[in-house]
Scaffold this motif. Structure first.
Motif, PDB file in Angstrom:
ATOM      1  N   SER A   1       0.889  -1.224  -0.137  1.00 38.82           N
ATOM      2  CA  SER A   1      -0.144  -0.041  -0.048  1.00 38.82           C
ATOM      3  C   SER A   1       0.953   1.214   0.060  1.00 38.82           C
ATOM      4  N   GLY A   2       0.171   2.452  -0.320  1.00 36.70           N
ATOM      5  CA  GLY A   2       0.886   3.690  -0.265  1.00 36.70           C
ATOM      6  C   GLY A   2       1.320   3.988  -1.620  1.00 36.70           C
ATOM      7  N   ASN A   3       2.419   4.781  -1.788  1.00 35.99           N
ATOM      8  CA  ASN A   3       2.713   5.194  -3.130  1.00 35.99           C
ATOM      9  C   ASN A   3       3.701   4.400  -3.896  1.00 35.99           C
ATOM     10  N   ILE A   4       2.787   3.329  -4.763  1.00 31.25           N
ATOM     11  CA  ILE A   4       3.285   2.234  -5.520  1.00 31.25           C
ATOM     12  C   ILE A   4       3.429   2.686  -7.046  1.00 31.25           C
ATOM     13  N   ARG A   5       3.386   3.785  -7.461  1.00 28.64           N
ATOM     14  CA  ARG A   5       3.188   4.276  -8.840  1.00 28.64           C
ATOM     15  C   ARG A   5       4.634   3.816  -9.175  1.00 28.64           C
ATOM     16  N   GLY A   6       4.723   3.234 -10.482  1.00 27.21           N
ATOM     17  CA  GLY A   6       5.779   2.852 -11.163  1.00 27.21           C
ATOM     18  C   GLY A   6       6.444   1.092 -10.518  1.00 27.21           C
ATOM     19  N   LEU A   7       5.324   0.657  -9.887  1.00 24.19           N
ATOM     20  CA  LEU A   7       5.451  -0.809  -9.574  1.00 24.19           C
ATOM     21  C   LEU A   7       6.039  -1.634 -10.591  1.00 24.19           C
ATOM     22  N   SER A   8       7.337  -2.511 -10.583  1.00 27.22           N
ATOM     23  CA  SER A   8       7.932  -2.858 -11.446  1.00 27.22           C
ATOM     24  C   SER A   8       8.069  -4.508 -11.097  1.00 27.22           C
ATOM     25  N   ALA A   9       8.245  -4.879  -9.814  1.00 30.68           N
ATOM     26  CA  ALA A   9       8.389  -6.358  -9.372  1.00 30.68           C
ATOM     27  C   ALA A   9       7.779  -6.511  -7.894  1.00 30.68           C
ATOM     28  N   MET A  10       7.753  -7.626  -7.566  1.00 27.60           N
ATOM     29  CA  MET A  10       7.575  -7.848  -6.363  1.00 27.60           C
ATOM     30  C   MET A  10       7.926  -9.267  -6.035  1.00 27.60           C
ATOM     31  N   GLY A  11       8.549  -9.649  -4.990  1.00 24.66           N
ATOM     32  CA  GLY A  11       9.079 -10.835  -4.924  1.00 24.66           C
ATOM     33  C   GLY A  11       9.387 -11.259  -3.202  1.00 24.66           C
ATOM     34  N   TRP A  12       9.991 -12.449  -3.251  1.00 24.01           N
ATOM     35  CA  TRP A  12      10.264 -12.913  -1.793  1.00 24.01           C
ATOM     36  C   TRP A  12      11.844 -13.210  -1.904  1.00 24.01           C
ATOM     37  N   TYR A  13      12.352 -12.918  -0.722  1.00 26.48           N
ATOM     38  CA  TYR A  13      13.910 -13.166  -0.358  1.00 26.48           C
ATOM     39  C   TYR A  13      13.679 -14.049   0.964  1.00 26.48           C
ATOM     40  N   ARG A  14      14.820 -14.602   1.342  1.00 31.40           N
ATOM     41  CA  ARG A  14      14.938 -15.245   2.686  1.00 31.40           C
ATOM     42  C   ARG A  14      16.258 -15.217   3.201  1.00 31.40           C
ATOM     43  N   GLN A  15      16.149 -15.159   4.444  1.00 37.20           N
ATOM     44  CA  GLN A  15      17.733 -15.166   4.909  1.00 37.20           C
ATOM     45  C   GLN A  15      17.653 -16.003   6.439  1.00 37.20           C
ATOM     46  N   ALA A  16      18.687 -17.077   6.290  1.00 39.32           N
ATOM     47  CA  ALA A  16      18.795 -17.931   7.394  1.00 39.32           C
ATOM     48  C   ALA A  16      19.790 -17.502   8.394  1.00 39.32           C
ATOM     49  N   PRO A  17      19.802 -17.897   9.500  1.00 41.18           N
ATOM     50  CA  PRO A  17      20.888 -17.638  10.369  1.00 41.18           C
ATOM     51  C   PRO A  17      22.223 -17.825   9.923  1.00 41.18           C
ATOM     52  N   GLY A  18      23.117 -16.885   9.885  1.00 41.96           N
ATOM     53  CA  GLY A  18      24.455 -16.879   9.639  1.00 41.96           C
ATOM     54  C   GLY A  18      24.643 -16.848   8.069  1.00 41.96           C
ATOM     55  N   LYS A  19      23.517 -16.571   7.384  1.00 41.17           N
ATOM     56  CA  LYS A  19      23.696 -16.597   5.665  1.00 41.17           C
ATOM     57  C   LYS A  19      23.428 -15.396   5.270  1.00 41.17           C
ATOM     58  N   GLN A  20      23.569 -15.041   4.026  1.00 41.67           N
ATOM     59  CA  GLN A  20      23.341 -13.728   3.251  1.00 41.67           C
ATOM     60  C   GLN A  20      21.683 -14.199   2.902  1.00 41.67           C
ATOM     61  N   ARG A  21      21.164 -12.963   2.948  1.00 39.31           N
ATOM     62  CA  ARG A  21      19.771 -12.866   2.104  1.00 39.31           C
ATOM     63  C   ARG A  21      19.828 -13.275   0.657  1.00 39.31           C
ATOM     64  N   GLU A  22      18.783 -14.096   0.252  1.00 39.85           N
ATOM     65  CA  GLU A  22      18.886 -14.609  -1.069  1.00 39.85           C
ATOM     66  C   GLU A  22      17.547 -14.546  -1.622  1.00 39.85           C
ATOM     67  N   LEU A  23      17.665 -14.553  -2.906  1.00 39.79           N
ATOM     68  CA  LEU A  23      16.244 -14.657  -3.677  1.00 39.79           C
ATOM     69  C   LEU A  23      15.556 -16.086  -3.703  1.00 39.79           C
ATOM     70  N   VAL A  24      14.357 -15.910  -3.248  1.00 37.44           N
ATOM     71  CA  VAL A  24      13.386 -17.280  -3.530  1.00 37.44           C
ATOM     72  C   VAL A  24      12.690 -17.237  -4.830  1.00 37.44           C
ATOM     73  N   ALA A  25      11.986 -15.983  -4.871  1.00 39.82           N
ATOM     74  CA  ALA A  25      11.257 -15.929  -6.272  1.00 39.82           C
ATOM     75  C   ALA A  25      10.708 -14.647  -6.345  1.00 39.82           C
ATOM     76  N   ALA A  26      10.405 -14.223  -7.556  1.00 38.88           N
ATOM     77  CA  ALA A  26      10.181 -12.963  -7.994  1.00 38.88           C
ATOM     78  C   ALA A  26       9.054 -12.736  -9.323  1.00 38.88           C
ATOM     79  N   TYR A  27       8.352 -11.835  -9.283  1.00 40.94           N
ATOM     80  CA  TYR A  27       7.241 -11.564 -10.144  1.00 40.94           C
ATOM     81  C   TYR A  27       7.725 -10.294 -10.812  1.00 40.94           C
ATOM     82  N   MET A  28       7.839 -10.168 -12.150  1.00 39.35           N
ATOM     83  CA  MET A  28       8.156  -9.026 -12.820  1.00 39.35           C
ATOM     84  C   MET A  28       6.753  -8.614 -13.558  1.00 39.35           C
ATOM     85  N   PHE A  29       6.627  -7.415 -13.573  1.00 32.84           N
ATOM     86  CA  PHE A  29       5.012  -7.091 -13.827  1.00 32.84           C
ATOM     87  C   PHE A  29       5.026  -6.901 -15.613  1.00 32.84           C
ATOM     88  N   ASP A  30       6.396  -7.751 -16.106  1.00 31.36           N
ATOM     89  CA  ASP A  30       6.072  -7.842 -17.686  1.00 31.36           C
ATOM     90  C   ASP A  30       5.575  -9.464 -17.983  1.00 31.36           C
TER      91      ASP A  30
END
Length: 119
Positions: free
Chosen positions: A25-54
């Motif tokens: 919600s809020g000012n989302i004009r120009g929204l181009s992608a939404m996705g999910w990332y995850r971060q396990a203890p001691g690890k870097q945040r990583e992509l899980v899945a992303a949806y592009m608006f194309d």
């Protein structure tokens, strides 16, 4: 300003399923992608899945065949259906939204939702 509200995390046994939800919600004009990332203890945040608006989507190899990302355009929401969950899927899952404006990308993150896969 953008707000992201996540829900759906929890404790599940190996082989089980969870569905994560993220509403923007809020000012989302120009929204181009939404996705999910995850971060396990001691690890870097990583992509899980992303949806592009194309209409395209990306999946990390770890989730291919088990995870499905989908979107509800009317609700500005994105979902992650996770099946056949494994203990190594345990992490904090974050929703990310990308806005594209004048050739630049701006990212917003949700607060995260814990997913624990354990017997």
């Amino acid at each position: 300003q953008v707000q992201l509200v996540e829900s759906g995390g929890g404790l599940v046994q190996p082989g089980g399923s969870l569905r994560l939800s993220c509403a923007a919600s809020g000012n989302i004009r120009g929204l181009s992608a939404m996705g999910w990332y995850r971060q396990a203890p001691g690890k870097q945040r990583e992509l899980v899945a992303a949806y592009m608006f194309d209409g395209s989507s990306n999946y990390a190899d770890s989730g291919k065949g088990r995870f499905t990302i989908s979107r509800n355009n009317d609700k500005n929401a994105v979902y992650l259906q996770m099946n056949s969950l494994k203990p190594e899927d345990t992490a904090v899952y974050y929703c990310k939204l990308q806005i594209s404006y004048l050739g630049r990308n701006y990212d917003s993150w949700g607060q995260g939702t814990q997913v624990t896969v354990s017997s």
